[in-house]
Write a protein that holds these residues in place. Structure first.
Motif, PDB file in Angstrom:
ATOM      1  N   TYR A 144      57.959  36.244  61.329  1.00 20.92           N
ATOM      2  CA  TYR A 144      58.544  37.060  62.386  1.00 20.92           C
ATOM      3  C   TYR A 144      57.914  36.773  63.748  1.00 20.92           C
ATOM      4  O   TYR A 144      56.688  36.631  63.865  1.00 20.92           O
ATOM      5  CB  TYR A 144      58.337  38.546  62.088  1.00 20.92           C
ATOM      6  CG  TYR A 144      59.231  39.110  61.003  1.00 20.92           C
ATOM      7  CD1 TYR A 144      60.237  40.013  61.314  1.00 20.92           C
ATOM      8  CD2 TYR A 144      59.057  38.746  59.676  1.00 20.92           C
ATOM      9  CE1 TYR A 144      61.063  40.544  60.331  1.00 20.92           C
ATOM     10  CE2 TYR A 144      59.867  39.261  58.675  1.00 20.92           C
ATOM     11  CZ  TYR A 144      60.870  40.162  59.015  1.00 20.92           C
ATOM     12  OH  TYR A 144      61.683  40.682  58.019  1.00 20.92           O
ATOM     13  N   SER A 145      58.768  36.736  64.767  1.00 19.51           N
ATOM     14  CA  SER A 145      58.320  36.836  66.153  1.00 19.51           C
ATOM     15  C   SER A 145      59.109  37.969  66.793  1.00 19.51           C
ATOM     16  O   SER A 145      60.297  38.141  66.517  1.00 19.51           O
ATOM     17  CB  SER A 145      58.530  35.527  66.915  1.00 19.51           C
ATOM     18  OG  SER A 145      59.907  35.199  66.970  1.00 19.51           O
ATOM     19  N   VAL A 146      58.441  38.755  67.631  1.00 17.69           N
ATOM     20  CA  VAL A 146      59.028  39.990  68.143  1.00 17.69           C
ATOM     21  C   VAL A 146      58.781  40.099  69.638  1.00 17.69           C
ATOM     22  O   VAL A 146      57.651  39.895  70.112  1.00 17.69           O
ATOM     23  CB  VAL A 146      58.425  41.226  67.424  1.00 17.69           C
ATOM     24  CG1 VAL A 146      59.025  42.516  67.974  1.00 17.69           C
ATOM     25  CG2 VAL A 146      58.649  41.141  65.913  1.00 17.69           C
ATOM     26  N   HIS A 156      51.572  50.932  75.573  1.00 17.77           N
ATOM     27  CA  HIS A 156      51.238  49.951  74.534  1.00 17.77           C
ATOM     28  C   HIS A 156      52.496  49.600  73.749  1.00 17.77           C
ATOM     29  O   HIS A 156      53.190  50.488  73.234  1.00 17.77           O
ATOM     30  CB  HIS A 156      50.176  50.514  73.589  1.00 17.77           C
ATOM     31  CG  HIS A 156      48.839  50.725  74.233  1.00 17.77           C
ATOM     32  ND1 HIS A 156      47.956  49.698  74.474  1.00 17.77           N
ATOM     33  CD2 HIS A 156      48.241  51.840  74.711  1.00 17.77           C
ATOM     34  CE1 HIS A 156      46.864  50.174  75.063  1.00 17.77           C
ATOM     35  NE2 HIS A 156      47.016  51.472  75.213  1.00 17.77           N
ATOM     36  N   LEU A 157      52.789  48.310  73.665  1.00 19.52           N
ATOM     37  CA  LEU A 157      53.918  47.802  72.890  1.00 19.52           C
ATOM     38  C   LEU A 157      53.339  46.956  71.765  1.00 19.52           C
ATOM     39  O   LEU A 157      52.811  45.857  72.013  1.00 19.52           O
ATOM     40  CB  LEU A 157      54.850  46.955  73.769  1.00 19.52           C
ATOM     41  CG  LEU A 157      55.370  47.604  75.065  1.00 19.52           C
ATOM     42  CD1 LEU A 157      56.273  46.643  75.825  1.00 19.52           C
ATOM     43  CD2 LEU A 157      56.094  48.910  74.766  1.00 19.52           C
ATOM     44  N   GLY A 161      50.941  41.097  63.691  1.00 17.99           N
ATOM     45  CA  GLY A 161      50.395  39.781  63.980  1.00 17.99           C
ATOM     46  C   GLY A 161      49.531  39.733  65.221  1.00 17.99           C
ATOM     47  O   GLY A 161      48.721  40.621  65.475  1.00 17.99           O
ATOM     48  N   ASN A 162      49.733  38.685  66.008  1.00 16.74           N
ATOM     49  CA  ASN A 162      48.910  38.448  67.194  1.00 16.74           C
ATOM     50  C   ASN A 162      49.750  38.566  68.456  1.00 16.74           C
ATOM     51  O   ASN A 162      50.907  38.118  68.499  1.00 16.74           O
ATOM     52  CB  ASN A 162      48.289  37.048  67.132  1.00 16.74           C
ATOM     53  CG  ASN A 162      47.342  36.900  65.956  1.00 16.74           C
ATOM     54  OD1 ASN A 162      46.513  37.768  65.702  1.00 16.74           O
ATOM     55  ND2 ASN A 162      47.465  35.788  65.231  1.00 16.74           N
ATOM     56  N   LEU A 163      49.153  39.141  69.506  1.00 23.14           N
ATOM     57  CA  LEU A 163      49.815  39.239  70.800  1.00 23.14           C
ATOM     58  C   LEU A 163      49.780  37.864  71.456  1.00 23.14           C
ATOM     59  O   LEU A 163      48.713  37.297  71.686  1.00 23.14           O
ATOM     60  CB  LEU A 163      49.106  40.270  71.674  1.00 23.14           C
ATOM     61  CG  LEU A 163      49.688  40.510  73.068  1.00 23.14           C
ATOM     62  CD1 LEU A 163      51.076  41.118  72.983  1.00 23.14           C
ATOM     63  CD2 LEU A 163      48.755  41.410  73.881  1.00 23.14           C
ATOM     64  N   VAL A 164      50.979  37.325  71.807  1.00 24.97           N
ATOM     65  CA  VAL A 164      51.031  35.975  72.374  1.00 24.97           C
ATOM     66  C   VAL A 164      51.550  35.959  73.803  1.00 24.97           C
ATOM     67  O   VAL A 164      51.590  34.907  74.435  1.00 24.97           O
ATOM     68  CB  VAL A 164      51.913  35.048  71.495  1.00 24.97           C
ATOM     69  CG1 VAL A 164      51.266  34.848  70.142  1.00 24.97           C
ATOM     70  CG2 VAL A 164      53.329  35.601  71.347  1.00 24.97           C
ATOM     71  N   GLY A 165      51.941  37.132  74.320  1.00 22.82           N
ATOM     72  CA  GLY A 165      52.403  37.170  75.698  1.00 22.82           C
ATOM     73  C   GLY A 165      52.786  38.569  76.122  1.00 22.82           C
ATOM     74  O   GLY A 165      53.167  39.395  75.299  1.00 22.82           O
ATOM     75  N   ASP A 172      59.840  48.768  86.830  1.00 22.12           N
ATOM     76  CA  ASP A 172      59.907  49.877  85.875  1.00 22.12           C
ATOM     77  C   ASP A 172      59.718  49.466  84.423  1.00 22.12           C
ATOM     78  O   ASP A 172      59.419  50.311  83.577  1.00 22.12           O
ATOM     79  CB  ASP A 172      61.268  50.586  86.007  1.00 22.12           C
ATOM     80  CG  ASP A 172      61.468  51.192  87.383  1.00 22.12           C
ATOM     81  OD1 ASP A 172      60.481  51.736  87.930  1.00 22.12           O
ATOM     82  OD2 ASP A 172      62.593  51.098  87.909  1.00 22.12           O
ATOM     83  N   ARG A 173      59.914  48.196  84.123  1.00 21.99           N
ATOM     84  CA  ARG A 173      59.884  47.776  82.713  1.00 21.99           C
ATOM     85  C   ARG A 173      58.959  46.579  82.532  1.00 21.99           C
ATOM     86  O   ARG A 173      58.727  45.795  83.468  1.00 21.99           O
ATOM     87  CB  ARG A 173      61.292  47.437  82.199  1.00 21.99           C
ATOM     88  CG  ARG A 173      62.200  48.662  82.115  1.00 21.99           C
ATOM     89  CD  ARG A 173      63.614  48.292  81.690  1.00 21.99           C
ATOM     90  NE  ARG A 173      63.707  47.786  80.332  1.00 21.99           N
ATOM     91  CZ  ARG A 173      63.726  48.547  79.235  1.00 21.99           C
ATOM     92  NH1 ARG A 173      63.623  49.868  79.343  1.00 21.99           N
ATOM     93  NH2 ARG A 173      63.842  48.002  78.032  1.00 21.99           N
ATOM     94  N   PHE A 174      58.439  46.430  81.299  1.00 20.58           N
ATOM     95  CA  PHE A 174      57.585  45.293  80.971  1.00 20.58           C
ATOM     96  C   PHE A 174      57.858  44.870  79.536  1.00 20.58           C
ATOM     97  O   PHE A 174      58.687  45.466  78.842  1.00 20.58           O
ATOM     98  CB  PHE A 174      56.115  45.611  81.222  1.00 20.58           C
ATOM     99  CG  PHE A 174      55.473  46.555  80.213  1.00 20.58           C
ATOM    100  CD1 PHE A 174      54.329  46.181  79.522  1.00 20.58           C
ATOM    101  CD2 PHE A 174      56.005  47.819  79.953  1.00 20.58           C
ATOM    102  CE1 PHE A 174      53.734  47.031  78.609  1.00 20.58           C
ATOM    103  CE2 PHE A 174      55.420  48.678  79.053  1.00 20.58           C
ATOM    104  CZ  PHE A 174      54.271  48.291  78.379  1.00 20.58           C
ATOM    105  N   PHE A 175      57.171  43.836  79.072  1.00 20.57           N
ATOM    106  CA  PHE A 175      57.438  43.313  77.733  1.00 20.57           C
ATOM    107  C   PHE A 175      56.135  42.892  77.060  1.00 20.57           C
ATOM    108  O   PHE A 175      55.102  42.696  77.711  1.00 20.57           O
ATOM    109  CB  PHE A 175      58.394  42.123  77.791  1.00 20.57           C
ATOM    110  CG  PHE A 175      57.748  40.851  78.296  1.00 20.57           C
ATOM    111  CD1 PHE A 175      57.202  39.930  77.404  1.00 20.57           C
ATOM    112  CD2 PHE A 175      57.659  40.586  79.657  1.00 20.57           C
ATOM    113  CE1 PHE A 175      56.585  38.773  77.860  1.00 20.57           C
ATOM    114  CE2 PHE A 175      57.045  39.438  80.127  1.00 20.57           C
ATOM    115  CZ  PHE A 175      56.506  38.525  79.221  1.00 20.57           C
ATOM    116  N   ALA A 176      56.202  42.761  75.731  1.00 19.68           N
ATOM    117  CA  ALA A 176      55.116  42.174  74.947  1.00 19.68           C
ATOM    118  C   ALA A 176      55.739  41.312  73.860  1.00 19.68           C
ATOM    119  O   ALA A 176      56.792  41.651  73.311  1.00 19.68           O
ATOM    120  CB  ALA A 176      54.234  43.261  74.334  1.00 19.68           C
ATOM    121  N   GLU A 177      55.074  40.178  73.581  1.00 19.16           N
ATOM    122  CA  GLU A 177      55.543  39.247  72.545  1.00 19.16           C
ATOM    123  C   GLU A 177      54.496  39.167  71.439  1.00 19.16           C
ATOM    124  O   GLU A 177      53.303  38.982  71.717  1.00 19.16           O
ATOM    125  CB  GLU A 177      55.759  37.853  73.135  1.00 19.16           C
ATOM    126  CG  GLU A 177      56.844  37.771  74.181  1.00 19.16           C
ATOM    127  CD  GLU A 177      58.119  37.135  73.620  1.00 19.16           C
ATOM    128  OE1 GLU A 177      58.155  36.881  72.402  1.00 19.16           O
ATOM    129  OE2 GLU A 177      59.047  36.907  74.418  1.00 19.16           O
TER     130      GLU A 177
END
Length: 863
Positions: A144-146, A156-157, A161-165, A172-177
Motif C-alpha cells: 500500500y501507498s497512501v 497529524h495525518l 508504514g513510513n512517512l515519505v512526504g 487551508d489544506r495539506f497532505f501526507a504520503e
C-alpha cells in the motif's frame, strides 16, 4: 421480521481469490461528510478461468471506474449494495475507482468514521469494504501507498508504514504520503487524521536499528500515555528475548480513540487503541487498568509477527493469530507480574466467559466451520481457549521443541496468509511427534470433563491413577471424541510435605491408568497443576485433602483452586438446601491461616479472599437459581467477615501506604489485598466497618483505592452509597474514562432497587449509548455481572437488555450482537426463568430490520 434468509459462509467452500492485487494506491480527500477515496489497484489474474472481477463494497457512492485509464460504461459493470462486478477484464491491468463516503454518519464504527472530531478507521474484520471497492478478505495481500489530504486543523495525518512526504496544498489544506513496504491484507489498513498531542521515544532493536516510537492522544493527555509507552518498550525487548522477533519498520505508532468497538487493533505500524486501554495515571486509572494496558499494548505489538507478517488465509483461521497472540501476551504478563497470580486471573476469566460459552447454545469450535457474520466470532473461545491450546502444545512438547516449532513457523510462513493446519505442522516437524489427534482441539467444541480416581496400595507402596474424559454434546456436534489432555500432577503427604514433584500425564484416550511406584504413604493428590488443560476436573479427594492443598500445595494455582473448591461446595450446598455450618466455620478458619502466611504475597492473598463468582457458581448447578446462589454466597461472605473481622481490619490497616503511587506488581498487590479486605468487611456492615470503608473511600489518593472503597459502599446501599456516588460524579464529571467506572460500579449494585436505578441511568445526561465503552460499562455490566438482579423473577432485567439490544442494533450491530450472550444460557436456569429469557430471544428474532450480526446469535441462542 427479515424477509431474506442470509446464507452462511462455510470453510469447506473456500477457494482462492482469482486475482492478485500487487499494489494498492489510495488517495483520501478528507471531509467529515463527503470524503473522496480514489483507489488504483494493480491487478493480475492468477486463475486459468475467465472470471469476472468481483469486489466488495458497502455504503459507497461510486463516482467513476476505469481500467488502464479508460472509463467504463454502465454496461461493463454491475453494482449492488454489497459488491461491484466488472464483467470482462484483461489478465493484467490497473483498476481505478473513485467513491464518496460519509464518515460523520458512520455510527457502526467500522471503516472510516469520526470520533471526537478526528478521522479514524477500523477495518477488521470487514470494514475496508465501506472505504473503497476491494476484495475484502485476508488472503489478498497488497503493498500500500497512501496519500491523505485534509484541512490544516487535522494536524497529524497518519497511515501504515513510513512517512515519505508531506507539504502544503494551499493555505487551508495539506497532505501526507505514506508507504508500507510489507504486503498486508486490507483489514490491517489504518488511517487517522486529527489534532493530537504526541509522546515520543525510541527503541534500539537487537540488531542495532533505531525505531521511532510515537503515541498520539487527545490534547493534554500525553502524560497519561507514559505507562503505555513503557509497556511497549518492555514488550519489544521481551519479544526479542523470548521469541527472537525483531520489529521491522523504522516507526511504530499508537493512537488513542474514545469511540471504538474493540479494545485495540494491530494495524501494521499504526495501532489504534480504545483510549480506556491506553491512558492511565494514578488519579484516573486503577491497577486493573494498568495491567490491561500493559497486556493489550503487548498483545497488539506481538501481532506484528503473529497476525501481520503471518496472517490468516480466511476468517475461519482467526484463532491462528488471536490464540497464539493471547498466549504470547499472557506469557509476557506472567513475566512482568508473577506467574501464579496471573494464571489465577486468566483462569477466572476463562471460566467466566469461555466455559459459559461452551456450556450454552453459542458453543463453537476454536476454528468454526461456518458463520453468517465473522464479527460474531471474536469470542472467548477464539481468544482464550485458543491460547489454552497453545499452552497445552508447549506443555506436551516441552519448551525447547515448542520454540523450535515457533521458529520454523516464522521462517516458513513469513509474508503469507496461512492456516491452522500449517501452524500445527511446523510443531509436528520440529518435535518429530504426530499431532494429528491434537488438532481435534481446534475442531471440537465443548469443555471436556475429566475424572481422576486414585487407589493406594500400602503394601506395594504404589499409587494407581485412573483418568477418564467425556465431553457433552454441543450444537452440531452430538458425538465427541477423546482429545489429548495434559494433566500435571504432584503428590503431597497428609502433613503437606512433597512426596512427588509435578509430572505430566497425557490423557489421550477415553480412559487411562497410570501406576506410580515408591510412594511412601497414602498421598494427597494435587492434579491439573497450573491449570494444565482447559477442562472441568472432578477427583475423589476428601475435604481433608482440600485443606492440605489449601495450606501447603507448592503449586500456588492449585492452592488457590483448593480454596475455591471448598468455598464452592459450601455455597452450592447451602443454595441446594443442605447448609454445612461446621464446614463454613472450618473454611473461614483455614482462610484466616492462609491470610497470615508470611510467605504468601499480598496479591495472592487478595485472590484467596475472592469467593467464586455467582456466574461461575451458576455453571456448576443445574438448574441454576441465581437468587439462592446469591443468598448462599452472601451468607458465606458474612460468616468470613464476622469470623475474621479482627484479622481483616488489621490487614486493611497494614496494607495502607503513604508512599508515592507505584504501578509495580508488588505495590498493586498490597492495594489489591487492602481493597479485598474492605469488600470482605462490607458483608458485615456494622458501624465500625461502615466507618472504616467510608474512611477508605474518602482518604483515597489514587483511583484504585477510590474504587476499592466505592464498590463496598454501593453494595451496602443507603445514604452512604448515595453520598459516595454523588461525590464521585461531581469530582470526575469531566473525565469520560472515570465516568465509565461510575456507571460500571452501579451496574454491579447488588441491592434490590438496582434495575430501577440502572434504567434511570440510561437517561442520564452522561450516558452515551453510541459509545461502546459507556454502553458496556452500564448495560453489559448489569447483565453479565449482577446475576441475582438481572435474573429477577419478573423478567424485567431480560426486557431491559432486549430493549437495549434492539436500540443499539439500529446503528451498531457488532456491539448489539455482543450483548446477546446473557440471554443465551436460558436452558441452564430454573424453567420459569428460562422461559422468560427465551421469550425475549424470540422477540429479538421477530424484530424488523434486524442485522445479520444479531440475527445469527439470537437464532443460535434459541437453538
Amino acid at each position: 421480521m427479515r424477509t431474506d434468509t442470509p446464507q452462511p459462509i462455510r470453510l469447506a467452500d473456500y477457494r482462492p481469490f482469482p486475482f492478485a492485487i500487487e499494489t494498492t494506491r489510495l488517495v483520501f480527500e478528507l471531509h467529515p461528510s463527503r470524503t473522496r477515496v480514489k483507489a488504483e489497484l494493480s491487478v493480475r489474474r492468477t486463475s486459468d478461468t475467465r472470471e469476472a472481477l468481483v469486489l466488495n463494497g458497502e455504503r459507497l457512492k461510486l463516482l467513476s471506474v476505469a481500467i488502464d485509464g479508460q472509463a467504463l460504461s454502465a454496461n461493463q459493470y454491475a453494482i449492488d449494495p454489497e459488491q461491484l462486478t466488472i464483467h470482462e477484464v484483461p489478465d493484467q491491468f490497473v483498476l481505478t475507482t473513485e467513491v464518496e463516503i460519509d464518515p460523520s454518519s458512520n455510527k457502526a464504527l467500522m471503516g472510516l468514521y469520526m470520533s471526537g472530531g478526528r478521522f479514524c478507521t477500523q477495518c477488521e474484520a470487514e470494514g475496508f469494504r465501506t472505504i473503497t471497492y476491494f476484495p475484502d478478505r485476508p488472503d489478498v495481500l497488497s503493498r500500500y501507498s497512501v496519500r491523505i489530504e485534509a484541512d490544516r486543523k487535522f494536524t497529524h495525518l497518519l497511515s501504515n508504514g513510513n512517512l515519505v512526504g508531506s507539504g502544503a496544498l494551499d493555505d487551508d489544506r495539506f497532505f501526507a504520503e505514506w508507504t508500507d513496504p510489507f504486503p498486508k491484507p486490507c483489514y490491517l489498513f489504518a488511517l487517522v487524521a486529527g489534532h493530537l498531542d504526541v509522546l515520543a521515544d525510541k527503541f534500539i532493536t537487537m540488531s542495532g536499528r533505531e525505531v521511532a516510537l510515537r503515541v498520539f492522544v487527545d490534547p493534554g493527555q500525553a502524560s497519561r500515555a507514559a505507562y503505555a509507552l513503557d509497556s511497549l518498550k518492555r514488550a519489544m525487548k521481551w519479544d526479542e528475548d523470548t521469541f527472537g522477533r525483531e520489529y521491522d519498520l523504522d516507526l511504530f505508532m499508537i493512537v488513542a480513540v474514545r469511540d471504538f468497538n474493540f479494545g485495540a487493533m494491530e494495524n501494521k505500524g499504526l495501532n489504534i487503541f480504545n483510549s480506556s486501554l491506553l491512558l492511565a495515571d494514578p488519579e484516573t486509572a486503577t491497577d486493573l487498568d494498568y495491567e490491561r494496558i500493559e497486556a493489550v499494548v503487548a498483545h497488539e505489538y506481538f501481532h506484528n509477527w503473529t497476525g501481520n507478517r503471518i496472517t490468516c488465509r480466511d476468517w475461519f483461521q482467526l484463532c491462528l493469530k488471536e490464540g497464539f497472540t493471547v498466549f504470547r501476551d499472557q506469557s509476557f504478563s506472567a513475566d512482568m507480574r508473577g506467574e501464579a497470580v496471573q494464571r489465577i486471573k486468566e483462569v477466572r476469566a476463562l471460566r467466566a466467559r469461555q466455559f459459559a460459552e461452551d456450556a450454552g447454545p453459542l458453543a463453537h469450535p476454536v476454528r468454526p466451520s461456518s458463520y453468517l457474520k465473522i464479527d460474531n466470532f471474536y469470542t472467548a473461545t477464539i481468544y482464550e481457549k485458543g491460547s489454552e491450546i497453545i499452552r497445552m502444545l508447549k506443555t506436551i512438547l516441552g519448551a525447547e521443541a515448542f520454540r523450535k516449532g515457533c521458529d520454523l513457523y516464522f521462517q516458513r510462513h513469513d509474508g503469507e496468509a496461512t492456516t491452522v493446519e500449517a501452524f500445527i505442522a511446523c510443531f509436528a516437524e520440529a518435535s518429530g511427534r504426530d499431532l494429528t489427534d491434537f488438532f481435534g482441539w481446534y475442531e471440537q467444541a465443548g469443555t471436556p470433563a475429566v475424572t481422576l480416581q486414585t487407589a493406594y496400595d500400602e503394601a506395594a507402596r504404589a499409587l494407581t491413577l485412573t483418568l477418564s474424559q467425556t465431553t457433552a454434546p454441543t450444537p452440531g456436534q452430538p458425538t465427541k471424541r477423546a482429545l489429548p489432555i495434559p494433566v500435571a500432577i504432584g503428590l503431597l503427604s497428609t502433613s503437606g510435605e512433597v512426596l512427588r514433584d509435578t509430572e505430566v500425564v497425557l490423557l489421550d484416550e477415553a480412559t487411562a491408568t497410570v501406576r506410580w511406584e515408591n510412594v511412601a504413604s497414602e498421598p494427597v493428590v494435587s492434579a491439573l497443576r497450573g491449570f494444565s488443560a482447559p477442562v472441568n476436573l472432578t477427583t475423589d479427594a476428601r475435604p481433608a485433602d482440600r485443606y492440605v492443598l489449601f495450606a501447603s500445595d507448592p503449586d500456588l494455582f492449585n492452592r488457590w483452586e483448593a480454596g475455591q473448591t471448598l468455598a464452592r461446595d459450601l455455597i452450592l450446598g447451602r443454595a441446594g438446601g443442605a447448609p454445612d455450618e461446621v464446614g463454613e466455620e472450618r473454611y473461614a478458619e483455614a482462610l484466616g491461616q492462609a491470610l497470615v502466611d508470611d510467605a504468601a504475597e499480598p496479591a495472592f492473598k487478595a485472590q484467596l479472599l475472592a469467593l467464586p463468582s455467582e456466574p461461575d457458581l451458576a455453571l456448576m448447578s443445574e438448574p441454576a437459581d441465581p437468587a439462592a446462589l446469591h443468598a448462599a454466597r452472601d451468607h458465606l461472605r458474612a460468616r468470613i467477615a464476622v469470623h475474621l473481622g479482627d484479622l481483616l481490619r488489621r490487614l486493611h490497616g497494614d496494607m495502607q501506604s503513604d508512599n508515592e503511587f507505584s504501578a509495580s506488581a508488588q505495590a498493586a498487590g498490597r492495594r489489591a489485598l487492602r481493597n479485598a479486605c474492605a469488600e470482605a468487611l462490607s458483608a458485615d456492615p456494622h458501624n465500625d466497618n461502615l466507618m472504616r470503608i467510608v474512611g477508605h473511600y474518602e482518604a483515597a489518593r489514587n483511583m484504585t483505592d477510590m474504587i476499592g472503597g466505592l464498590y463496598p459502599l454501593v453494595a451496602i446501599g443507603g445514604v452512604a452509597r448515595d453520598k459516595a456516588l454523588a461525590n464521585f460524579h461531581y469530582a470526575w464529571r469531566t473525565e469520560p474514562l472515570v465516568l465509565d467506572k461510575w456507571f460500571s460500579v452501579q451496574g454491579r449494585d447488588p441491592n434490590e432497587d438496582v434495575l430501577e436505578r440502572v434504567m434511570a441511568l440510561t437517561t442520564h445526561p452522561d450516558f452515551e449509548p453510541t459509545n461502546p465503552n459507556r454502553l458496556r460499562a452500564l448495560v453489559s455490566t448489569f447483565a453479565n455481572f449482577n446475576p441475582a438482579r438481572f435474573h429477577d423473577p419478573s423478567g424485567a432485567g431480560y426486557r431491559f437488555l432486549t430493549d437495549q439490544i434492539l436500540a443499539v442494533d439500529a446503528f451498531n450491530p457488532m456491539t448489539a450482537a455482543r450483548m446477546i450472550e446473557p440471554l443465551g444460557g436460558w436452558r441452564r436456569y430454573r424453567p420459569e426463568l428460562g422461559q422468560l429469557m427465551r421469550e425475549q430471544l424470540e422477540r429479538i428474532v421477530a424484530h424488523p430490520e434486524l442485522s445479520k450480526n444479531v440475527l445469527e446469535l439470537a437464532t443460535k441462542a434459541l437453538g
